[in-house]
Design a protein around this motif. Structure first.
Motif: not given
Length: 296
Positions: A84, A174-175, A91-92, A88
């Protein structure tokens, strides 16, 4: 006319708000499922690693092996972050929670620096966890030995499955439309299989597996019931021998001491099965010397 227009606008705005609320509920449920499956994969991965360590017995494992097991989920997540190029928001939050709970050797900032920017403690991280076609980190080297010691050869598939689940669920956090997972998972599997097979083609692991097989065939000493503990290597007639003491797992009863000759390698580093013989000697405690136990 004005009231009709106003009511129509209110209705349209209400419908839009309900659609957005439904979409947000769907998104939150999707993220909840991803977090739950991520936790399950991490737990299953830790369980198989713990089993390999336990079943291998007191073989003088490096002390950092237990700490390194905490890093393995971070390895899989790091492959996603590297692809990536950024971490994101969802995720963080997961990463910070994981690092707080597991307390691995890296803090959040050090980890992000290593896997995304390849700075800071990157070299240390690489030495321990990197898994490439031409490089195998110290953790993986130890792990592969544990697999051959226990003969739990299916463990490599289990480990790959859980790593892949971590990759998929962490990427989707994240996505939700991420597509980076398949090449990451394929690459991990290829590197795992390549390096675990390379590990088998080393004189010491060959000696370990040969002794396991001969003890099973000649003494009915089953691998799952016995520890093979490493002793001091010896040299006889100019040849190196790997020395192992054998103990029953439950009682730790001593079952013998064996020296396995290191098989020679060809010029390209492969084991020279064709031109060298497998030899195992057994220690005679009465005569205080080794005697031939097995030879091909």
């Amino acid at each position: 006319m004005s009231d009709s227009w106003f009511n129509s606008l209110l209705l349209a705005l209400g419908l839009q708000m309900r659609r957005e609320q439904k979409a947000e509920r769907t998104r939150q449920e999707f993220l909840r499922q991803r977090r739950e499956e991520l936790i399950h994969a991490i737990t299953a991965l830790q369980e198989i690693l713990a089993t390999l360590i336990l079943e291998s017995g007191p073989i003088g494992l490096p002390t950092e092996i237990v700490e390194s097991t905490k890093l393995v989920p971070l390895y899989a997540m790091g492959e996603v972050l590297s692809a990536q190029g950024a971490v994101l928001p969802e995720q963080e939050a997961v990463l910070k929670t994981f690092i707080t709970q597991f307390n691995p050797v890296y803090n959040y900032a050090q980890y992000i620096q290593a896997v995304i920017n390849r700075t800071g403690l990157y070299e240390q991280y690489w030495d321990i966890l990197a898994l490439e076609e031409d490089h195998c980190g110290t953790f993986w080297q130890t792990l592969f030995e544990l697999i051959y010691r226990t003969r739990l050869l299916d463990a490599i598939q289990t480990i790959d499955n859980q790593l892949s689940l971590i990759v998929v669920n962490f990427a989707f956090l994240g996505d939700p439309e991420a597509t980076i997972m398949e090449p990451i998972c394929n690459r991990m599997l290829n590197h795992l299989n390549r390096n675990v097979n390379s590990c088998q083609q080393t004189p010491r692991i060959h000696a370990l597996m040969l002794l396991q097989q001969v003890l099973l065939e000649q003494r009915n000493l089953k691998i799952e019931d016995h520890f093979l503990l490493e002793d001091t290597d010896i040299v006889q007639d100019g040849r190196k021998f790997y020395v192992f003491t054998v103990h029953e797992k439950t009682s730790l009863a001593f079952c013998g001491k064996f020296a396995v000759r290191a098989i020679k390698c060809t010029a390209d580093g492969r084991l020279d099965y064709k031109n060298d013989l497998d030899v195992i000697d057994r220690w005679n405690d009465t005569k205080h010397e080794y005697e031939l136990f097995y030879q091909v």
